[in-house]
Design an enzyme around this catalytic site. Structure first.
Site, PDB file in Angstrom:
ATOM      1  N   CYS A  73      19.064  -6.038  -1.001  1.00  0.00           N
ATOM      2  CA  CYS A  73      19.080  -6.763  -2.278  1.00  0.00           C
ATOM      3  C   CYS A  73      17.909  -7.733  -2.427  1.00  0.00           C
ATOM      4  O   CYS A  73      17.546  -8.108  -3.540  1.00  0.00           O
ATOM      5  CB  CYS A  73      20.401  -7.494  -2.445  1.00  0.00           C
ATOM      6  N   HIS A 115      19.236 -12.509  -8.262  1.00  0.00           N
ATOM      7  CA  HIS A 115      19.859 -11.245  -7.881  1.00  0.00           C
ATOM      8  C   HIS A 115      21.262 -11.219  -8.479  1.00  0.00           C
ATOM      9  O   HIS A 115      22.013 -12.184  -8.358  1.00  0.00           O
ATOM     10  CB  HIS A 115      19.912 -11.136  -6.353  1.00  0.00           C
ATOM     11  N   ASN A 157      25.922  -4.844  -9.348  1.00  0.00           N
ATOM     12  CA  ASN A 157      24.890  -5.162  -8.352  1.00  0.00           C
ATOM     13  C   ASN A 157      24.058  -3.907  -8.096  1.00  0.00           C
ATOM     14  O   ASN A 157      24.565  -2.926  -7.540  1.00  0.00           O
ATOM     15  CB  ASN A 157      25.578  -5.649  -7.075  1.00  0.00           C
TER      16      ASN A 157
HETATM   17  N1  COA Z   1      40.695  -4.390  -7.228  1.00  0.00           N
HETATM   18  C1  COA Z   1      41.879  -5.005  -7.029  1.00  0.00           C
HETATM   19  N2  COA Z   1      42.160  -5.704  -5.916  1.00  0.00           N
HETATM   20  C2  COA Z   1      41.206  -5.788  -4.977  1.00  0.00           C
HETATM   21  C3  COA Z   1      39.964  -5.172  -5.117  1.00  0.00           C
HETATM   22  C4  COA Z   1      39.724  -4.457  -6.308  1.00  0.00           C
HETATM   23  N3  COA Z   1      38.551  -3.835  -6.547  1.00  0.00           N
HETATM   24  N4  COA Z   1      39.222  -5.433  -4.037  1.00  0.00           N
HETATM   25  C5  COA Z   1      39.969  -6.194  -3.224  1.00  0.00           C
HETATM   26  N5  COA Z   1      41.184  -6.396  -3.800  1.00  0.00           N
HETATM   27  C6  COA Z   1      42.299  -7.177  -3.275  1.00  0.00           C
HETATM   28  C7  COA Z   1      42.308  -7.251  -1.773  1.00  0.00           C
HETATM   29  O1  COA Z   1      42.944  -6.112  -1.230  1.00  0.00           O
HETATM   30  C8  COA Z   1      43.114  -8.517  -1.538  1.00  0.00           C
HETATM   31  O2  COA Z   1      44.485  -8.216  -1.686  1.00  0.00           O
HETATM   32  P1  COA Z   1      45.564  -8.921  -0.737  1.00  0.00           P
HETATM   33  O3  COA Z   1      45.475 -10.391  -1.053  1.00  0.00           O
HETATM   34  O4  COA Z   1      46.829  -8.280  -1.192  1.00  0.00           O
HETATM   35  O5  COA Z   1      45.169  -8.579   0.663  1.00  0.00           O
HETATM   36  C9  COA Z   1      42.731  -9.412  -2.720  1.00  0.00           C
HETATM   37  O6  COA Z   1      42.159  -8.517  -3.712  1.00  0.00           O
HETATM   38  C10 COA Z   1      41.724 -10.477  -2.375  1.00  0.00           C
HETATM   39  O7  COA Z   1      40.664  -9.880  -1.632  1.00  0.00           O
HETATM   40  P2  COA Z   1      39.431 -10.722  -1.180  1.00  0.00           P
HETATM   41  O8  COA Z   1      38.489  -9.836  -0.460  1.00  0.00           O
HETATM   42  O9  COA Z   1      39.927 -11.962  -0.514  1.00  0.00           O
HETATM   43  O10 COA Z   1      38.828 -11.110  -2.607  1.00  0.00           O
HETATM   44  P3  COA Z   1      37.696 -12.132  -2.974  1.00  0.00           P
HETATM   45  O11 COA Z   1      38.218 -13.150  -3.894  1.00  0.00           O
HETATM   46  O12 COA Z   1      36.917 -12.573  -1.778  1.00  0.00           O
HETATM   47  O13 COA Z   1      36.721 -11.214  -3.844  1.00  0.00           O
HETATM   48  C11 COA Z   1      34.611 -10.098  -3.616  1.00  0.00           C
HETATM   49  C12 COA Z   1      36.092 -10.129  -3.236  1.00  0.00           C
HETATM   50  C13 COA Z   1      33.971  -8.934  -2.893  1.00  0.00           C
HETATM   51  C14 COA Z   1      34.518  -9.906  -5.128  1.00  0.00           C
HETATM   52  C15 COA Z   1      33.951 -11.432  -3.206  1.00  0.00           C
HETATM   53  O14 COA Z   1      34.246 -11.739  -1.860  1.00  0.00           O
HETATM   54  C16 COA Z   1      32.473 -11.403  -3.389  1.00  0.00           C
HETATM   55  O15 COA Z   1      31.990 -11.300  -4.483  1.00  0.00           O
HETATM   56  N6  COA Z   1      31.708 -11.511  -2.293  1.00  0.00           N
HETATM   57  C17 COA Z   1      30.281 -11.455  -2.345  1.00  0.00           C
HETATM   58  C18 COA Z   1      29.905 -10.025  -2.285  1.00  0.00           C
HETATM   59  C19 COA Z   1      28.507  -9.769  -2.711  1.00  0.00           C
HETATM   60  O16 COA Z   1      28.106 -10.222  -3.750  1.00  0.00           O
HETATM   61  N7  COA Z   1      27.800  -8.998  -1.924  1.00  0.00           N
HETATM   62  C20 COA Z   1      26.494  -8.553  -2.201  1.00  0.00           C
HETATM   63  C21 COA Z   1      25.489  -9.552  -1.772  1.00  0.00           C
HETATM   64  S1  COA Z   1      23.949  -8.792  -1.892  1.00  0.00           S
END
Ligand code: COA
Length: 323
Positions: free
Chosen positions: A114, A250, A280
């Site tokens: 990225c 980004h 993304n």
């Molecule tokens: N749809 C519905 N539910 C989802 C899901 C989806 N697409 N993806 C995950 N979940 C669920 C999980 O299973 C979890 O359920 P549980 O509580 O029953 O176990 C719940 O949502 C929370 O998951 P979590 O991973 O804690 O969510 P979060 O609030 O951290 O959000 C991201 C996840 C990935 C959106 C977030 O962590 C994020 O944006 N991280 C940065 C990632 C990024 O930008 N990466 C690229 C950098 S270059």
């Protein structure tokens, strides 16, 4: 007067097929509400048959050359940032070169996921100012959806495909008011490989592999690293966040953009946001967002613009330029 790399034109390209969250929810166990609330993403473009990283890169490059009013024959350097090349080798930059009908120039790929576009732009800037080339095409292009695990809802909803490009030329400009790249800063810390990677490769599994990510950990590092590198690059040229006309970040997640802007005290209306429409797109996201804001008239000649990105590695970086 000083020698700077000036952006003469920008361009971008997207695949034909747009997939909104509701359509995605038909095949992935997710919902529009969850995706919008956690990420701000509403839709992404997914490459179809015949669409590859280099077809998208070529589209973006041609648009940028048109805007710049530069003929392909004037290009003597092509740097393509991608984590999803058409082939393991040769570099996709050489495929783009052939597609543009350029028979001899420097052409290579950069792999910084990225942050790839920031890395490519910084290398091009240094080569132009060092005299290794005069006019460069710097491209970020990805077909990231081809390395997604569509069974992993925590990653597959976050990414899309696309390409963005800029034409850069070394020009003598006024040291105080002149256009061009003023400074850039790059970082990497390979200890964090395990938080964001692809679980394959030619030298390990012999397969392409799929994206694996510990989202919450990446989120925390992203906000800290991005705020730090933007401060660093602005300090290098004696500017403050309040001097900046536009931040083109980004586009990973709207919440990362908000948190970073808050940390720096940036006016959120000065942050270009396209993650809602493109998701993304990895190395493509910064030049795609830049082209969007240039073409819709937000970014104007002379505006002070900061570009920033963070990605797998971790790698991260920022550049400040007068557009
Ligand atoms: N749809 C519905 N539910 C989802 C899901 C989806 N697409 N993806 C995950 N979940 C669920 C999980 O299973 C979890 O359920 P549980 O509580 O029953 O176990 C719940 O949502 C929370 O998951 P979590 O991973 O804690 O969510 P979060 O609030 O951290 O959000 C991201 C996840 C990935 C959106 C977030 O962590 C994020 O944006 N991280 C940065 C990632 C990024 O930008 N990466 C690229 C950098 S270059």
């Amino acid at each position: 007067m000083t020698l700077r790399s000036v952006i003469l034109g920008t361009g971008s390209a997207l695949p034909r097929r747009r997939v909104d969250n509701a359509e995605l929810a038909q095949t992935v166990d997710t919902s529009d509400e969850w995706i919008v609330e956690r990420t701000g993403i509403r839709a992404r473009y997914i490459a179809g048959e015949g669409e590859t990283t280099t077809t998208l890169a070529l589209g973006a490059a041609r648009n940028a050359l048109d805007m710049a009013q530069v003929d392909a024959s004037e290009i003597d350097l092509i740097i393509l940032a991608t984590a999803t090349p058409d082939q393991t080798f040769p570099a996709s930059a050489t495929t783009v070169q052939a597609g543009l009908g350029i028979n001899d120039c420097v052409a290579f790929d950069v792999a910084a996921v990225c942050s790839g576009f920031l890395y490519a732009l910084t290398i091009a800037d240094n080569m132009l100012r060092g005299g290794a080339a005069r006019t460069a095409l710097v491209i970020g292009a990805e077909t990231f959806t081809r390395i997604l695990d569509w069974e992993d809802r925590a990653t597959c909803v976050l990414f899309g495909d696309g390409a963005g490009a800029v034409v850069l030329r070394a020009e003598r400009t006024d040291a105080r008011t002149g256009r061009g790249i003023l400074a850039s800063r790059l970082h990497a810390d390979g200890r964090y490989n395990g938080l964001l990677n692809v679980d394959g490769g030619p030298s390990t599994t012999g397969t392409v592999g799929k994206v694996r990510m510990k989202g919450q950990d990446v989120f925390r590092h992203a906000v800290v690293n991005l705020a730090q590198v933007m401060t660093e690059v602005l300090t290098a040229v004696d500017l403050k966040a309040s001097d900046v006309d536009w931040v083109v970040p980004h586009q990973a997640n709207a919440r990362i953009l908000d948190a970073t802007a808050r940390k720096l005290g940036l006016d959120p209306s000065r942050v270009v946001v396209t993650v809602d429409q493109h998701a993304n797109t990895s190395a493509a996201s910064v030049p795609l967002a830049l082209d969007t804001a240039v073409r819709d008239g937000r970014i104007k000649r002379g505006d002070l613009v900061v570009l920033e990105a963070m990605g797998g590695g971790f790698t991260w970086g920022a550049a400040v330029l007068r557009y």
